[in-house]
Structures are given as C-alpha cells and as structure tokens.
Design an enzyme around this catalytic site. Structure first.
Site, PDB file in Angstrom:
ATOM      1  N   CYS A  96      -1.529  -2.948  -4.245  1.00 61.72           N
ATOM      2  CA  CYS A  96      -1.587  -1.618  -4.851  1.00 61.72           C
ATOM      3  C   CYS A  96      -1.770  -1.739  -6.373  1.00 61.72           C
ATOM      4  CB  CYS A  96      -0.362  -0.790  -4.457  1.00 61.72           C
ATOM      5  SG  CYS A  96      -0.613   0.987  -4.717  1.00 61.72           S
ATOM      6  N   HIS A 182      -0.046  -0.981   1.392  1.00 58.74           N
ATOM      7  CA  HIS A 182       1.258  -1.639   1.265  1.00 58.74           C
ATOM      8  C   HIS A 182       1.680  -2.311   2.574  1.00 58.74           C
ATOM      9  CE1 HIS A 182       2.621  -0.224  -2.720  1.00 58.74           C
ATOM     10  NE2 HIS A 182       1.853   0.826  -2.466  1.00 58.74           N
ATOM     11  N   GLU A 184       4.109  -4.185   2.927  1.00 58.21           N
ATOM     12  CA  GLU A 184       5.573  -4.302   2.896  1.00 58.21           C
ATOM     13  C   GLU A 184       6.284  -2.994   3.238  1.00 58.21           C
ATOM     14  OE1 GLU A 184       4.816  -2.754  -1.286  1.00 58.21           O
ATOM     15  OE2 GLU A 184       3.704  -3.701   0.349  1.00 58.21           O
TER      16      GLU A 184
END
Length: 233
Positions: A96, A182, A184
């Site tokens: 990002c 993302h 994560e």
C-alpha cells in the site's frame, strides 16, 4: 534469516488493543505460512531505524494513512532511506503506502486515484501465474487506499491489475516486490477502517463493501510469495 519491518503508521487507539500494529499483522501473517526467521520492527513514522540494514535479508514497508509523496519530515526521511536501500540492492517489499513510496523513490508518478477509493475485497488479474506454483490467474485481497501508482517504475514488470487499479502489484528483478492491497488485513480490521470513514464513503458504498468482506482471501498466498521472494520458503 532476518527481516526488518519499517512500520509506517500507528493504529487507531480503538484498534491497537486488538490488532497491535501493522508490523504485528505482517508478522502474524508470515508466521502463519511458515516463516521461522527473526523479525525486527522499527517505527519509521517516529524516526526509528536500525543502525545498519546489513544484517537483514529484506526490508518490508507497511501501509500508512500518509501520502507517499508527502513533504512531512518523517516521510522525506523514509524516502531517503528507501532510495539508499534501492542503491544498495537490498530486497524491498512494499505494501500500500510502501508500494507507492518505492515507486515514488524510483521516479514513478503517485497520486490520488481519479476513480476514488479502492475498498474492501478486491479481485485482481495476476499476470504471472507461472511465477510461483500456487498463484492462480486471479487473486482477491482486502484494499483500503485513495492513492495509486500511476505508471510503472523504470525496469518494473506488472504483476497484478484491475480496472480500478491498473498497477496493483509490480516487481523489479529479485529486488523489489510491491503490492497495493493488504495481504495482512483481516476482514474485521477492514470493517473497522470502513466504519471510521462511513460518512465520507456514503451509506450505499459502505454497505456494499461491508457485505463483501467476510470469507477467505489470498493474503496467505501473497505471504508465501513474499517468503519465496525473500528466499525463506
């Protein structure tokens, strides 16, 4: 193997007790797919860096609410750091904000997306399905961004794209691996961020995005890609 994570933001006080930090999310994700190396975390947002990057096989740059092209002093310092790491041929993983900042340091344009925010579960075309054995031709990840890389950095090859985000992932040789979305994130954290901006996004977009969040996504698959890139798989 040692990984350095440069954490580029601080979570909302309501989120920190649950998710910790962006660095903690990444460590959980990587440990979950088998990473057994050492992880050291430094808060770039607070001007924290290792005395030397020499011990680290790779450096991971997290997301941030900041703009990668910002003139905030800490962002300028991070830009200088990343420029030096690129010159040293250090392996870099950007996600990002990190994806955008690496591109910016390489001279590529980065700015607000004319298409508006990229939000929630997002499907991308993966352009190198044969690069790693477990990558399909499409991947779904959780996104939250209003900025984008607007053109590929010099020497980069496109890894992922869709109509909203034409440069959703790119790589440069075996040195740079960058992803806009993302890996994560958990759906619950995406929902938290979405709720913080509910009024700004508008109720229709909020409800549609929220409804599409639950279920599995390809974050673990991207994490295995990162381990392969680092030489840890």
């Amino acid at each position: 193997m040692k990984l350095c994570i440069l954490d580029d933001d601080v979570l909302d006080p309501a989120a920190a007790p649950i998710w910790g930090s962006y660095a903690a999310m990444f460590e959980r994700l990587l440990r979950g797919v088998g990473f057994e190396g050492e992880v050291d975390v430094f808060s770039a947002r607070h001007g924290q860096y290792p005395a030397s990057f020499a011990p680290y096989e790779a450096v991971l740059l997290t997301g941030s609410r900041a703009d990668a092209f910002s003139s905030e002093p800490w962002v300028l310092d991070l830009q200088d750091c990343v420029t030096d790491l690129l010159a040293q041929q250090k392996k870099l993983i950007g996600v990002c904000f990190g994806h955008q900042l690496v591109a910016h340091c390489l001279g590529a344009p980065v700015g607000r997306a004319a298409q508006g925010w990229g939000l929630g579960r997002t499907t991308y075309t993966w352009h190198e399905p044969g690069l790693f054995s477990d990558l399909p031709e499409q991947v779904s990840l959780l996104a939250s961004h209003q900025d984008q890389v607007l053109a590929l950095p010099p020497g980069a090859r496109l890894l992922a794209s869709n109509a909203h985000c034409p440069i959703a992932a790119y790589a440069i040789g075996q040195q740079v691996l960058c992803i806009q979305a993302h890996p994560e994130f958990e759906p619950e954290y995406s929902a938290f961020l979405l709720g913080k901006r509910r009024q700004a996004h508008g109720e229709a977009l909020y409800q549609a995005t929220l409804a599409n969040l639950p279920g599995a996504h390809d974050g673990p698959r991207m994490a295995r890609l990162m381990l392969t890139f680092m030489g840890a798989a």
